[in-house]
Enzyme design. Structure first.
Site, PDB file in Angstrom:
ATOM      1  N   HIS A 126       0.739  -1.330   0.289  1.00  0.00           N
ATOM      2  CA  HIS A 126      -0.012   0.061  -0.031  1.00  0.00           C
ATOM      3  C   HIS A 126       0.915   1.375   0.063  1.00  0.00           C
ATOM      4  CE1 HIS A 126      -3.785   2.285   1.132  1.00  0.00           C
ATOM      5  NE2 HIS A 126      -2.751   3.014   1.682  1.00  0.00           N
ATOM      6  N   GLU A 127       1.952   1.450   0.884  1.00  0.00           N
ATOM      7  CA  GLU A 127       2.742   2.498   1.125  1.00  0.00           C
ATOM      8  C   GLU A 127       3.391   2.715  -0.295  1.00  0.00           C
ATOM      9  OE1 GLU A 127       2.441   4.732   3.142  1.00  0.00           O
ATOM     10  OE2 GLU A 127       1.418   3.621   4.764  1.00  0.00           O
ATOM     11  N   GLU A 191      -6.367   6.580  -1.354  1.00  0.00           N
ATOM     12  CA  GLU A 191      -6.149   5.499  -0.487  1.00  0.00           C
ATOM     13  C   GLU A 191      -6.846   4.428  -1.607  1.00  0.00           C
ATOM     14  OE1 GLU A 191      -4.951   4.987   2.071  1.00  0.00           O
ATOM     15  OE2 GLU A 191      -4.434   6.796   2.829  1.00  0.00           O
ATOM     16  N   ASP A 195      -4.814   0.894  -2.470  1.00  0.00           N
ATOM     17  CA  ASP A 195      -5.345  -0.452  -2.261  1.00  0.00           C
ATOM     18  C   ASP A 195      -5.322  -1.194  -3.227  1.00  0.00           C
ATOM     19  OD1 ASP A 195      -5.734   0.094   0.519  1.00  0.00           O
ATOM     20  OD2 ASP A 195      -7.926   0.737   0.208  1.00  0.00           O
TER      21      ASP A 195
END
Length: 479
Positions: A126-127, A191, A195
């Site tokens: 995710h990061e 976000e 994802d």
């Protein structure tokens, strides 16, 4: 001794502010906000501050593991050519964060909260996606800055408030980032994109994709239980019902593919548990996991944790006994973290230096990338007065890890033992700057200048001293 890669971020900070037409138009979202090179420069500058922070975990085994795991994900990301650096912060808060240029930090609290390697990989994926999609650069699109250094200062301030969401915004205001309070959390669009892309990266990298929604749902439940004391990661990466539902639906369309944890994941978690407890508490905990009524977990990792805790508690007799049992476990004797721990016990019990050198030589040959073994091998070589062998070893490792302060400190010790004060202080200057200690680096360069008359070395030192002083003056002018 040329370590110009270390000087680059410092020179950027010291450089005059670029003319207005040389900076990207940060107010025009239709244009690329920052080039990849500029993002990397900002991240490098922020890392100088982070390495000086007391929470920065200067543990080669933990950070090397994070980079091994992270590199697997980056290789399968949308931009596999980007340079990344993963590092740990000794912080119980459940948090991870990405900075421009591929720098990804992970709190030890998050590592210990994950229940599988795939869960940890899902957070890193995710990061990584925030970086490859340049979300941080996009978040700055509405702000105006007169230099990359100012952007870096704002990024550092925002990073501080992200890791400690309840902290005062004074740090942000002082850094010139007060107008960015509304950017502390990523947008819902960012976000969901992280994802989606992170899930694809997770799958391509061979991890269990079901781990992502499982971890998210567990944190979401913890949010409801803890109310205002929600994990830091959730405050800066806000979960919504829609977001959880979306990722859950995507995962259900994929085949279930359980993936066993690597031994290294389990060993790193055991090591962090020891660091987070007193030796007595850690011994009790790991003893219970091995033989008590709460027996659970990987026996190799639990035995490793018990042996390490006993060593930290100076119970060498029992540590030696547990090491014997540890080395009997399948795969344990061949693991570099276990070999590092065994070497520490052999040294503590008084093994001859000649035997230690031989032990570490064989271990380093088997695991040339394991820095903790290289540190110990260099120590043994220095103790055995094999100075040139130590320098050859350290030079090779510094090439691959130019910001590793421990390598420079060992190099300085070797030069000191050889009676070469100029080279000793020069190496210590690099150790200080690797810790983010600018003034300490300047002091060591001054001592290096005063300690020898080698013309080439003096010219290099004089040039670096000038550059470092310009950096110090630039910092002083900002305060």
């Amino acid at each position: 001794m040329k370590r110009l890669s270390l000087l680059l971020p410092l020179l950027l900070l010291a450089a005059p502010a670029p003319a207005a037409d040389t900076l990207p138009d940060l107010g025009d979202p239709s244009q690329e906000v920052l080039s990849p090179e500029q993002e990397r420069q900002i991240g490098e500058q922020a890392m100088i501050e982070l390495r000086a922070d007391k929470s920065f975990l200067d543990d080669a085994e933990v950070n090397d593991y994070l980079n091994w795991l992270g590199d697997k994900l980056v290789a399968n990301s949308s931009e596999p050519g980007l340079d990344f650096e993963f590092f740990a912060l000794h912080d119980r808060n459940i948090n991870a964060f990405a900075m421009p240029g591929g720098f990804v930090g992970v709190n030890t609290g998050l590592i210990l909260t994950t229940r599988s390697e795939s869960e940890l990989a899902s957070v890193l994926a995710h990061e990584v996606s925030h970086v490859t999609q340049h979300h941080l650069a996009r978040m700055m699109a509405g702000e105006k800055y007169d230099s990359l250094a100012t952007i870096a200062a704002a990024a550092i301030a925002i990073l501080a408030t992200r890791n400690h969401p309840n902290a005062s915004m004074g740090t942000v205001v002082a850094a010139g980032g007060g107008a960015m309070q509304h950017h502390l959390a990523f947008s819902r669009e960012h976000e969901k994109e992280a994802d989606r892309i992170g899930l694809a990266t997770l799958q391509k990298s061979g991890f269990d994709t079901y781990a992502m929604p499982v971890f998210f749902e567990r944190l979401e439940l913890e949010t409801r239980i803890l109310d205002t004391n929600a994990p830091s990661w959730l405050r800066t990466h806000p979960l919504t019902t829609d977001r959880i539902s979306d990722i859950d639906n995507r995962v259900r369309q994929l085949p279930f593919h359980p993936v066993p944890d690597s031994l290294e994941f389990q060993l790193v978690r055991s090591k962090l548990k020891v660091l987070n407890m007193s030796p007595r508490e850690a011994v009790t905990y790991f003893s219970d996991t091995l033989s008590g009524p709460r027996k659970f977990g990987n026996p190799v990792a639990q035995r490793y944790g018990l042996t390490l805790a006993l060593l930290h508690g100076h119970n060498l007799t029992r540590a030696k006994q547990e090491l014997v049992e540890l080395l009997k476990q399948p795969d344990a004797a061949a693991d570099p973290m276990v070999k590092t721990l065994a070497g520490q016990i052999y040294h503590a019990e008084g093994m001859s230096n000649a035997k230690l050198v031989e032990y570490y030589r064989n271990a380093v040959q088997a695991h040339p990338q394991h820095r903790a073994l290289a540190y110990a091998y260099a120590e043994a070589l220095i103790a055995g007065r094999q100075y040139q062998a130590a320098l050859d070893l350290l030079d090779g490792r510094i090439t691959g890890h130019p910001n590793d302060a421990r390598l420079y400190e060992l190099q300085a010790r070797t030069y000191s033992a050889q009676g070469k004060p100029q080279l000793e202080h020069h190496a210590l200057a690099y150790a200080r700057i690797s810790h983010g200690d600018l003034m300490g680096a300047i002091e060591q360069l001054v001592l290096a200048k005063q300690s020898g008359n080698d013309f080439y070395q003096l010219s290099v030192i004089e040039n670096e001293l000038k550059q470092f002083r310009e950096v110090a003056a630039a910092h002083s002018g900002k305060r």
